[in-house]
Write a protein that holds these residues in place. Structure first.
Motif: not given
Length: 822
Positions: A654-669
């Motif tokens: 999660n360097v500089d917030g890179a963990g955001a890639w794990c969330d699938v944009i199109q899905s609700a969860p």
């Protein structure tokens, strides 16, 4: 009925006999072009006799009374063994493949006509000194002597491929060898496509800040934030087109795909780090695998002494090798020697483009592209002050080119006063590290890290012309930039002395695995995009794990198959998965996942061809990266065919917030990184089961990681492919020192397509104990026993002697060719 049966039997038997006779006739025709290595010929172009002693590995040891005659012998030997390879390479550089292969190579020819490598090579002849020109003329005369011999003696047209394609062959010229070096440079460099990829990703990413994750800079000092690509222009970009994935390249495309540009390992130890007190060097250049290999081994007995090593047919120089006093090896430096310039057209006259001084007419010329079995095509080629104008279909340039603009390429390889070969010829005569560094100064492209050793010193020098950029360059050369802005234009070339140089380092060890070697601010940076961030970790550990080294420890390092990437990433992505969850029954998805994790938990990261773990790991990481990026990049995700270790590490740390890639944009969860890792592992296990069957324990990395030495022109032809292609189970991977880069695409994504076609280890304690090896064999003739005789040795990590002892060569010679002046 019985009579009918007998007639059918006779007809069938007759057809079988006719088929066998036809095959025998084809064999006889093809065998006519097999060289006779034990012969005597009278040839035109020699001043005195030349002797070519071919040792038991078919390495020619060439002896003559003058250097020019020795180079004549090298040209003759290259044409004997690799004529078809040389014909295709020269036609590629000339943009004349379609005259032989038809419409399937038209796009390749169009690109090469736009670049005009051959024109730049012809212009460069006038810049050569008399000594270099004499060598190139002698080398060309040797090739032409073999061509004349083939014609006079009806030697099967020189190569079996000639019967299928029957190309016209004009005499070899000195400019053809200069063009071969430029063609090599085109295969080594990759900054053009890197710029296009960065621009395309910039246009599709929802969050521009995430560009540093998916296309990370090599570790070191931080890089200032780049501008949004679209903000550089006041004209809308083709927003719909930029999401298209890359199409398959045309036939015989001379530019390597992203991630498959030139690479290499080269390192050296000073006497204080050598067990025997002498310098040692290892080198293994990495290029696309092919049959025959790119490289050709040779020994030349020059007036300054013998030199031996790896040549490329078409080039009269040894690019990696040794003399009695000096050893040298190459590794791609990844110097940023290319820039794309967006040129704005005059809205009132599209035949003009904007410059800092106003609008100016393109330099244009028309050429006719002749195509076998099709009508010729007339091309209008345009050139700006920044370089040749490329087509929007080349490298998907149209996806990042604003309307009413075109793209031009600036590249040092297009230099029209190229004296690179002069530098190499002088290096081969040098005796000390300092002499070699001075000798190679004229080299233009490709840029290499040249590792050097003499009896007591070691050194590394980055060679090749470096463009000088303005400190205010809008994209710092990392993306296409407006060509009408003076600050984006090149300001000439940097002086040779400013290229990185390391001589006699205090630690006694130096080398390059294509890693970042200097940390300079832009514009003195050398490059933002380096070829390796992983192998260097393993190399550093192996070099520093011993107080002193030997030839054998260098060989061991060269053949090392431990992946530092696997050792780093697996603990990150599997941290919440290992040894968790309730016991699951056999055959369930949960049980298969647990079995895979159990195997990986006990694995040391060795990419051994006989193990299942490398295949499980590779399939998991491939599925993981795809799941991380597909929702953000869409179809463009298919362009990322290889794992980017720094990206995955940034995400899972999660360097500089890179963990955001794990969330699938199109899905609700909101998906976590552990969720994505689990899903990717399940997907990988299913894919492995469907592709290979059996249990996870029965998988074998070598079955997937086959080295694909394919014939460039016959490799796809039914039946012939079984004769001309070479397949080998191999260890290693993308990030191991024994590098075996995977294809990353198609139904067999883990095939080994890019590796060390040549390996050499030079020990100056006892120079004649040095060793080298090719990935295939010396001959390009599929019927020759030397077509693939080194292949199995290469696969097993074995070598052959690299000796200048002529008596040793004669003792087991497969033939001695004597060339006499006519």
């Amino acid at each position: 009925m019985a009579q009918v049966f007998h007639w059918l039997l006779r007809i069938t038997g007759g057809l079988i006999v006719l088929a066998l006779l036809a095959l025998f006739a084809v064999y006889l025709l093809a065998a006519r072009s097999l060289p006779d290595y034990d012969a005597r010929h009278s040839v035109t172009g020699l001043t005195a006799p030349v002797e070519i002693v071919r040792d038991n590995a078919n390495v020619p040891h060439i002896l003559g009374q003058s250097d020019a005659d020795v180079y004549f012998g090298l040209g003759y030997s290259h044409a004997q063994d690799r004529l078809w390879q040389m014909v295709v390479a020269r036609r590629t550089a000339q943009g004349r493949l379609s005259e032989v292969f038809g419409t399937r190579t038209v796009e390749t020819d169009k690109l090469m006509r736009r670049l005009d490598i051959t024109g730049a090579a012809r212009a460069s002849v006038d810049a050569l000194d008399a000594e270099t020109l004499e060598v190139l003329r002698a080398y060309s005369a040797g090739i032409n002597a073999r061509l004349a011999e083939i014609n006079e003696r009806a030697l099967g047209r020189g190569a079996p491929e000639m019967f299928l394609f029957n190309p016209s062959i004009s005499p070899w010229q000195p400019s053809d060898s200069i063009a071969m070096m430029k063609l090599l440079a085109l295969q080594v460099t990759g900054h053009l496509e890197t710029e296009v990829r960065r621009a395309r990703v910039s246009l599709v990413l929802p969050d521009a800040a995430r560009l540093a994750d998916i296309l990370p800079a090599a570790p070191g000092s931080g890089v200032a934030a780049l501008p949004d690509y679209a903000s550089l222009f006041d004209t809308p970009l083709p927003r719909l087109a930029q999401a298209q994935p890359d199409a398959a390249p045309p036939a015989l495309w001379p530019v390597a795909r992203p991630g498959l540009q030139g690479a290499s390992n080269a390192w050296a130890a000073a006497p204080k780090r050598s067990a025997a007190g002498g310098t040692i060097m290892a080198n293994d250049p990495h290029f696309a695998l092919s049959a025959p290999a790119l490289w050709y081994l040779a020994r030349l007995e020059l007036s300054t002494g013998g030199v031996i090593g790896a040549t490329i047919p078409g080039l009269p120089v040894i690019l990696s090798g040794r003399s009695q006093d000096l050893g040298w090896g190459i590794a791609a430096s990844h110097m940023d020697d290319q820039d794309l310039f967006v040129e704005r057209l005059n809205p009132d006259d599209p035949q003009q483009y904007e410059t800092p001084d106003g609008f100016r007419a393109f330099d244009t010329r028309r050429e006719i592209l002749r195509i076998k079995d099709a009508a010729p095509v007339t091309m209008t080629l345009r050139h700006t002050q920044n370089g040749p104008v490329l087509s929007g279909s080349d490298f998907q340039l149209g996806t990042v080119t604003p309307q009413n603009h075109v793209m031009a390429l600036g590249w040092t390889g297009l230099n029209r006063e190229d004296r690179s070969l002069a530098g190499w010829l002088r290096l081969m005569q040098a005796r000390t590290v300092q002499d070699a560094i001075a000798a190679i100064e004229p080299h233009v492209a490709p840029s290499f890290n040249l590792v050097l050793v003499d009896g007591v010193q070691i050194a590394m020098k980055t060679i090749g012309h470096a463009p000088r950029r303005d400190a205010e360059h809008q994209s710092q050369g990392r993306m296409p930039a407006p060509g009408w802005q003076d600050r984006n234009r090149w300001k000439g070339l940097s002086p040779y002395g400013s290229n990185p140089e390391f001589i006699q380092p205090p630690g006694g060890i130096l080398g390059s695995t294509n890693n970042k070697i200097v940390d300079r601010p832009f514009p003195l940076h050398v490059s933002f995009d380096w070829g390796d961030t992983q192998r260097v970790q393993r190399w550093t550990r192996l070099m520093q794990s011993r107080q002193v080294h030997t030839r054998d420890s260098f060989i061991e390092t060269q053949l090392d198959t431990v992946s530092p990437t696997a050792r780093t990433l697996l603990p990150l992505i599997a941290a919440d998965l290992w040894f968790t969850g309730a016991p699951a029954p056999e055959g369930t998805a949960e049980r298969r996942r647990q079995d895979a994790l159990t195997l990986l938990a006990d694995w040391n990261g060795e990419m051994n061809e006989h193990l299942p773990e490398p295949l499980i790991y590779s399939a998991w990481l491939r599925a993981l990266q795809d799941r991380l990026i597909r929702d953000e990049l869409g179809p463009l995700a298919r362009d990322f065919t290889h794992i980017e270790p720094l990206f995955i590490e940034r995400v899972y740390r999660n360097v500089d917030g890179a963990g955001a890639w794990c969330d699938v944009i199109q899905s609700a969860p909101v998906e976590t990184c552990t969720d994505i890792a689990r899903q990717a592992l399940d997907e990988a296990v299913i894919w492995l089961s469907e592709t290979y069957g059996g249990t996870l324990e029965s998988l074998r990395w070598g079955d997937a990681h086959q080295a694909t030495h394919d014939h460039p022109t016959l490799g796809d032809v039914p039946l012939l492919r079984w004769v001309v292609n070479i397949r080998q189970s191999t260890s290693g991977g993308d990030n191991t020192l024994m590098r075996g880069k995977i294809s990353g695409q198609g139904p067999a994504p883990f095939e080994n397509v890019h590796a060390a076609g040549y390996r050499g280890v030079y020990d100056f304690t006892d120079p004649d104990s040095s060793v080298f090896i090719l990935a295939t064999g010396q001959s390009g003739h599929p019927l020759s026993r030397f077509y693939d005789d080194m292949g199995e040795l290469w696969r097993r990590g074995e070598y052959i002697p690299m000796s200048l002892d002529l008596d040793l060569a004669r003792a087991a010679a497969v033939g001695i060719t004597r060339l006499m002046p006519r």
